[in-house]
Scaffold this active site. Structure first.
Site, PDB file in Angstrom:
ATOM      1  N   ASP A 165       0.817  -1.230   0.000  1.00 21.59           N
ATOM      2  CA  ASP A 165       0.000   0.000   0.000  1.00 21.59           C
ATOM      3  C   ASP A 165       0.843   1.270   0.000  1.00 21.59           C
ATOM      4  O   ASP A 165       0.533   2.239  -0.687  1.00 21.59           O
ATOM      5  CB  ASP A 165      -0.922   0.038   1.234  1.00 21.59           C
ATOM      6  CG  ASP A 165      -1.994  -1.047   1.195  1.00 21.59           C
ATOM      7  OD1 ASP A 165      -2.374  -1.471   0.090  1.00 21.59           O
ATOM      8  OD2 ASP A 165      -2.454  -1.453   2.280  1.00 21.59           O
ATOM      9  N   SER A 169      -2.315 -10.179   5.043  1.00 19.95           N
ATOM     10  CA  SER A 169      -1.925  -8.813   5.377  1.00 19.95           C
ATOM     11  C   SER A 169      -1.578  -8.793   6.857  1.00 19.95           C
ATOM     12  O   SER A 169      -2.413  -9.091   7.708  1.00 19.95           O
ATOM     13  CB  SER A 169      -3.091  -7.869   5.059  1.00 19.95           C
ATOM     14  OG  SER A 169      -2.918  -6.655   5.739  1.00 19.95           O
ATOM     15  N   ARG A 182      -0.722   3.247  16.455  1.00 19.00           N
ATOM     16  CA  ARG A 182      -0.973   4.238  15.394  1.00 19.00           C
ATOM     17  C   ARG A 182      -0.719   5.679  15.823  1.00 19.00           C
ATOM     18  O   ARG A 182      -0.114   6.451  15.071  1.00 19.00           O
ATOM     19  CB  ARG A 182      -2.384   4.089  14.819  1.00 19.00           C
ATOM     20  CG  ARG A 182      -2.666   2.739  14.152  1.00 19.00           C
ATOM     21  CD  ARG A 182      -1.548   2.325  13.244  1.00 19.00           C
ATOM     22  NE  ARG A 182      -1.882   1.180  12.409  1.00 19.00           N
ATOM     23  CZ  ARG A 182      -0.983   0.454  11.778  1.00 19.00           C
ATOM     24  NH1 ARG A 182       0.308   0.734  11.892  1.00 19.00           N
ATOM     25  NH2 ARG A 182      -1.345  -0.562  11.029  1.00 19.00           N
ATOM     26  N   ASP A 194      -7.448   2.255  10.709  1.00 19.72           N
ATOM     27  CA  ASP A 194      -6.175   2.969  10.774  1.00 19.72           C
ATOM     28  C   ASP A 194      -6.238   4.351  10.134  1.00 19.72           C
ATOM     29  O   ASP A 194      -5.553   5.268  10.569  1.00 19.72           O
ATOM     30  CB  ASP A 194      -5.067   2.126  10.136  1.00 19.72           C
ATOM     31  CG  ASP A 194      -4.699   0.938  11.020  1.00 19.72           C
ATOM     32  OD1 ASP A 194      -4.834   1.070  12.241  1.00 19.72           O
ATOM     33  OD2 ASP A 194      -4.293  -0.117  10.482  1.00 19.72           O
TER      34      ASP A 194
HETATM   35  N1  ARG Z   1      -8.441  -4.704  13.160  1.00 23.68           N
HETATM   36  C1  ARG Z   1      -7.307  -4.270  13.888  1.00 23.68           C
HETATM   37  C2  ARG Z   1      -7.454  -2.837  14.298  1.00 23.68           C
HETATM   38  O1  ARG Z   1      -8.204  -2.137  13.719  1.00 23.68           O
HETATM   39  C3  ARG Z   1      -6.021  -4.552  13.143  1.00 23.68           C
HETATM   40  C4  ARG Z   1      -5.832  -3.832  11.864  1.00 23.68           C
HETATM   41  C5  ARG Z   1      -4.590  -4.256  11.202  1.00 23.68           C
HETATM   42  N2  ARG Z   1      -4.178  -3.223  10.311  1.00 23.68           N
HETATM   43  C6  ARG Z   1      -3.538  -3.437   9.194  1.00 23.68           C
HETATM   44  N3  ARG Z   1      -3.241  -2.387   8.516  1.00 23.68           N
HETATM   45  N4  ARG Z   1      -3.258  -4.638   8.748  1.00 23.68           N
HETATM   46  O2  ARG Z   1      -6.850  -2.381  15.214  1.00 23.68           O
END
Ligand code: ARG
Length: 396
Positions: A13, A173, A92, A122
Site C-alpha cells: 500500500d 496482510s 498508530r 487505521d
Molecule cells: N483490526 C485491527 C485494528 O483495527 C487490526 C488492523 C490491522 N491493520 C492493518 N493495517 N493490517 O486495530
C-alpha cells in the site's frame, strides 16, 4: 519544487504511493518508517525499497517509547476491545506522532501521505494523529482516493516497476509490533475458514508446546510490571520476554469477529502472547487490591479507554480524565503474581500485595475474629424490595 513525506511501512500500500507521487510531479519524496518492534527484515525491506525508488529515507526507533508510554497504559487499563488487546490500535498514534516530527524536521513538505485504505480503522487513527501533531500538514491517502483494490495496486506496481516482491503470492496482510501481530486477508476473510497453522509466528500450536507447565512470576510496582521470574528488566525487554515465554506455550492466539469503526464486521486473527500474559497478571492483582465499588468502576473505565483507543483518540479530554482515575488506582497495584503457562493458557495460581484488601482472619472458616451473629439483621432485610414486589404480584 514539490516535496512529499510518505508514512512508510515498506509494504504494498505504501510502496505504490511513491511512483504515484512522482507521476503527480512531486520531485522530492521522503519516506519515514517508525520502528515499533516489527521484524528487522521489514525495516530493512522498507529502507531498500525506498532507496530503489529514489526516496530520502528516515528510520525512527520508537520501540522504548512505545513500550513505556503506550504498552504500560495498555496494561494499566487491561486493554481489551471485545477480546482484542488493541495491539495495532495503540501504535498508530505513536507512528503519527513520529511522522509529524519528521515532517517538521525534514520539511517543509507540501503533503503527507499514508497508505490506509478506506475500509479500516487505521485511516482514522493515523489522520487524527497527524492533525494533532502537525496541524498545518496536508494529509492524503492515495489508495483510498483511488478506491484501489489490492489487485489494482499490484498491476500498477508491476506496470511502473515498483519493488513489491512476492505480493502476488503473499496472501496475508500482517501488521506487527511489540504488543502483537495481526493477520488478515486472503481466505481468512471467510469467518468459517479455520486459520491455517502457517499464519502464526509468535505462538506455538498446541501440539508443539512443551508437555510440562512452566511457572512465571511477575512483579508489579504501581501497575507496572518490573520483573519477570525475578529478573528486573526495562519495559521493552520485559515485553519481549513475556512474548517469548507465553508464545512458547501457545498463549495469546485470538480469532474473533471485530466491529470496525465504520460499522463493518471483520474477521481478525491476532497473536498477542505477552499482552495476554501481562494483562492476566495485572487483572489478578487489581482483583486482590481494589475495593468492590472501585473494581466495578475500573471495569467501566477500562471499557471506555478501550473504546477511545480503538478510535485512536489519545488526545481526547476523556482520555486524560480516565488516565487520572487509573493513575490513582495504580498507586496501590504493587505485588507479585504467579501464573502457570500450559497448553495455550496462562492461569494465575498465586497473588500477594502489601495493599491486598483482604483479611484472612475475617474470611477464614477457622477463625472467630469476625462475629457472624452481627449479620442477623442484615441478612433478614436483604431483598426487601424484591419481596415487596413478589407480594404485590401475588395480590394483583
Ligand atoms: N483490526 C485491527 C485494528 O483495527 C487490526 C488492523 C490491522 N491493520 C492493518 N493495517 N493490517 O486495530
Amino acid at each position: 519544487m514539490k516535496k512529499a513525506l510518505v508514512v512508510y511501512s515498506g509494504g504494498l500500500d505504501t510502496t505504490v504511493c511513491i511512483p504515484l507521487l512522482k507521476e503527480e510531479g512531486f520531485d522530492e519524496i521522503h519516506t519515514v518508517t517508525v520502528d515499533v518492534g516489527q521484524p528487522a527484515s521489514d525495516i530493512e525491506q522498507a529502507a531498500a525499497r525506498a532507496a530503489k525508488l529514489g526516496a530520502v529515507h528516515h528510520i525512527v526507533d520508537a520501540k522504548a517509547e512505545f513500550a513505556n508510554e503506550y504498552c504500560v497504559p495498555a496494561i494499566a487499563f487491561n486493554a481489551d476491545y471485545f477480546g482484542y488487546p488493541l495491539s495495532t490500535a495503540i501504535v498508530r498514534p505513536l507512528i503519527a506522532k513520529k511522522a509529524a516530527e519528521t515532517y517538521k524536521e525534514a520539511g517543509p513538505f507540501d503533503v503527507v501521505i499514508h497508505g490506509c485504505t478506506g475500509k479500516g480503522n487505521d485511516q482514522f487513527r493515523i489522520e487524527f494523529g497527524l492533525r494533532l501533531h502537525a496541524p498545518d500538514a496536508q494529509v492524503r491517502a492515495p489508495i483510498r482516493e483511488k478506491n484501489w483494490t489490492r489487485t489494482a495496486e499490484i498491476e500498477y506496481a508491476e506496470k511502473v516497476g515498483a519493488p513489491i516482491g512476492q505480493s502476488r503470492e503473499k496472501i496475508w496482510s500482517i501488521d506487527e509490533n511489540l504488543w502483537g501481530r495481526s493477520i488478515e486477508g486472503g481466505r481468512l476473510e471467510d469467518p468459517s475458514y479455520e486459520p491455517p497453522e502457517e499464519i502464526f509466528e509468535w505462538t506455538k500450536s498446541l501440539q508443539d508446546t512443551p508437555d510440562d507447565p512452566e511457572t512465571v512470576e511477575i512483579m508489579f510496582q504501581c501497575g507496572k510490571p518490573v520483573s519477570v521470574c525475578g529478573k528486573n528488566m526495562p519495559m521493552l525487554d520485559l515485553i519481549m520476554s513475556a512474548n517469548e515465554l507465553a508464545g512458547k506455550h501457545g498463549v495469546g492466539r485470538i480469532d474473533m469477529m471485530e466491529d470496525r469503526m465504520i460499522g463493518l464486521k471483520a474477521r481478525e486473527n491476532y497473536e498477542c502472547p505477552g499482552a495476554v500474559l501481562l494483562i492476566a497478571a495485572h487483572k489478578a492483582l487489581e482483583a486482590l487490591i481494589c475495593a468492590p465499588h472501585e473494581r466495578r468502576f475500573k471495569d467501566l473505565v477500562d471499557k471506555e479507554w478501550a473504546d477511545l483507543v480503538y478510535k485512536g483518540l489519545w488526545g481526547d479530554p476523556l482520555y486524560e480524565d480516565l488516565s487520572a482515575f487509573c493513575r490513582s488506582v495504580q498507586q496501590r497495584v504493587t505485588g507479585m503474581v504467579k501464573l502457570r503457562l500450559f497448553k495455550g493458557s496462562a492461569t494465575v495460581f498465586s497473588r500477594e500485595s502489601p495493599w491486598a484488601l483482604y483479611s484472612e482472619a475475617d474470611v477464614s472458616f477457622d477463625d472467630a475474629a469476625f462475629d457472624q451473629s452481627a449479620m442477623d439483621g442484615m441478612v433478614k432485610t436483604h431483598g426487601m424490595s424484591s419481596l415487596l414486589y413478589a407480594r404485590l404480584k401475588a395480590r394483583n
